[in-house]
Scaffold this motif. Sequence first.
Motif, PDB file in Angstrom:
ATOM      1  N   LYS A 172       0.836  -1.201   0.000  1.00 27.33           N
ATOM      2  CA  LYS A 172       0.000   0.000   0.000  1.00 27.33           C
ATOM      3  C   LYS A 172       0.875   1.257   0.000  1.00 27.33           C
ATOM      4  CE  LYS A 172      -3.658   1.981   3.000  1.00 27.33           C
ATOM      5  NZ  LYS A 172      -4.707   2.445   2.089  1.00 27.33           N
ATOM      6  N   ALA A 173       1.939   1.229   0.801  1.00 25.13           N
ATOM      7  CA  ALA A 173       2.822   2.397   0.887  1.00 25.13           C
ATOM      8  C   ALA A 173       3.441   2.690  -0.482  1.00 25.13           C
ATOM      9  CB  ALA A 173       3.914   2.160   1.930  1.00 25.13           C
ATOM     10  N   HIS A 174       3.909   1.645  -1.161  1.00 24.81           N
ATOM     11  CA  HIS A 174       4.528   1.849  -2.477  1.00 24.81           C
ATOM     12  C   HIS A 174       3.510   2.275  -3.526  1.00 24.81           C
ATOM     13  CE1 HIS A 174       8.876   0.897  -2.497  1.00 24.81           C
ATOM     14  NE2 HIS A 174       8.577   0.477  -1.279  1.00 24.81           N
ATOM     15  N   ALA A 175       2.276   1.797  -3.376  1.00 24.19           N
ATOM     16  CA  ALA A 175       1.247   2.154  -4.359  1.00 24.19           C
ATOM     17  C   ALA A 175       0.739   3.577  -4.155  1.00 24.19           C
ATOM     18  CB  ALA A 175       0.084   1.159  -4.260  1.00 24.19           C
ATOM     19  N   GLU A 176       0.689   4.046  -2.899  1.00 26.13           N
ATOM     20  CA  GLU A 176      -0.043   5.286  -2.614  1.00 26.13           C
ATOM     21  C   GLU A 176       0.795   6.471  -2.176  1.00 26.13           C
ATOM     22  OE1 GLU A 176      -3.363   4.437  -0.031  1.00 26.13           O
ATOM     23  OE2 GLU A 176      -3.864   2.635  -1.174  1.00 26.13           O
ATOM     24  N   ALA A 177       1.995   6.219  -1.626  1.00 31.04           N
ATOM     25  CA  ALA A 177       2.801   7.354  -1.148  1.00 31.04           C
ATOM     26  C   ALA A 177       3.482   7.998  -2.349  1.00 31.04           C
ATOM     27  CB  ALA A 177       3.820   6.886  -0.122  1.00 31.04           C
ATOM     28  N   GLY A 178       3.129   9.252  -2.611  1.00 30.56           N
ATOM     29  CA  GLY A 178       3.741   9.926  -3.750  1.00 30.56           C
ATOM     30  C   GLY A 178       5.125  10.443  -3.394  1.00 30.56           C
ATOM     31  N   GLY A 179       5.865  10.893  -4.382  1.00 30.62           N
ATOM     32  CA  GLY A 179       7.143  11.553  -4.162  1.00 30.62           C
ATOM     33  C   GLY A 179       8.286  10.602  -3.866  1.00 30.62           C
ATOM     34  N   GLU A 180       9.460  11.181  -3.634  1.00 32.04           N
ATOM     35  CA  GLU A 180      10.647  10.387  -3.335  1.00 32.04           C
ATOM     36  C   GLU A 180      10.820  10.296  -1.825  1.00 32.04           C
ATOM     37  OE1 GLU A 180      13.078   8.633  -5.145  1.00 32.04           O
ATOM     38  OE2 GLU A 180      11.470   8.724  -6.623  1.00 32.04           O
TER      39      GLU A 180
END
Length: 225
Positions: A172-180
């Motif tokens: 979920k974090a990789h799918a939804e957290a935008g940016g670097e």
Amino acid sequence: GDAAVLVPAAGAGVRLGGDVPKALRELRGESLLVHAVKRAAAAASVRLIVVAAPPHLVSEVRELLTGVDADLVVVAGGASRQDSVARALAVVPEGIDIVLVHDAARALTPPELVDAVASAVRAGHGAVIPVLPVVDTIKRVDSNGDVAATVDRSELRAVQTPQGFRREVLVKAHAEAGGEHTDDAGMVERLGLPVHCVPGSELALKITRPVDLIIAEALLTAEVA
Ligand code: CTP
Ligand code: MG
């Protein structure tokens, strides 16, 4: 074991310098990557290791790791660490519910730390990071080079890897957290989910600059790592 460990190893190692990617630099005759993977493989929690290699060196890296006794997959890494982690995460098979994200550059990380992080996830924490107290005084500095403030060190921690996650939390974090983001837990924080700290290890230092290679060499010579 019940956990997968992702080992991003696709970076160039600009700050370390040298002619080969950092993960392939040697410490006492073995690459940083082999050191890191062997120690992860020695952890009882670990079922599978996924390495993200520099894209042009995937077959060389497979060759390099043939001697390691572990269930191992090598994929091509990406342009950023975050990318490399995402590519490794994508090949973790169904049925593995605990995923640890490591760094090839933390080559001397002891198996005990890998197990401690996995255990904390198993105990119910969705995201777990190993941390150490900060030893230096930390100051906030403005663009003129003037001190703006001294930060209260007692509430700061230096963060290491492996960072451990319930698989669905990391996905979920990789799918939804935008940016670097410089670490995976940062992406989980962005989602507003809790991240739990466990004690880190001085042996889990990240080999970043030339002096770190000398320190790591000395730790091996002293047989403490
Ligand atoms: N990494 C990766 N893919 C990238 C960049 C980094 O898999 N595109 C990995 C590195 O190989 C390393 C880990 O992420 O094991 C931590 O990154 P860092 O210590 O910054 O390594 P490098 O990016 O190689 O070093 P530098 O930033 O000095 O170039
Ligand atoms: Mg880097």
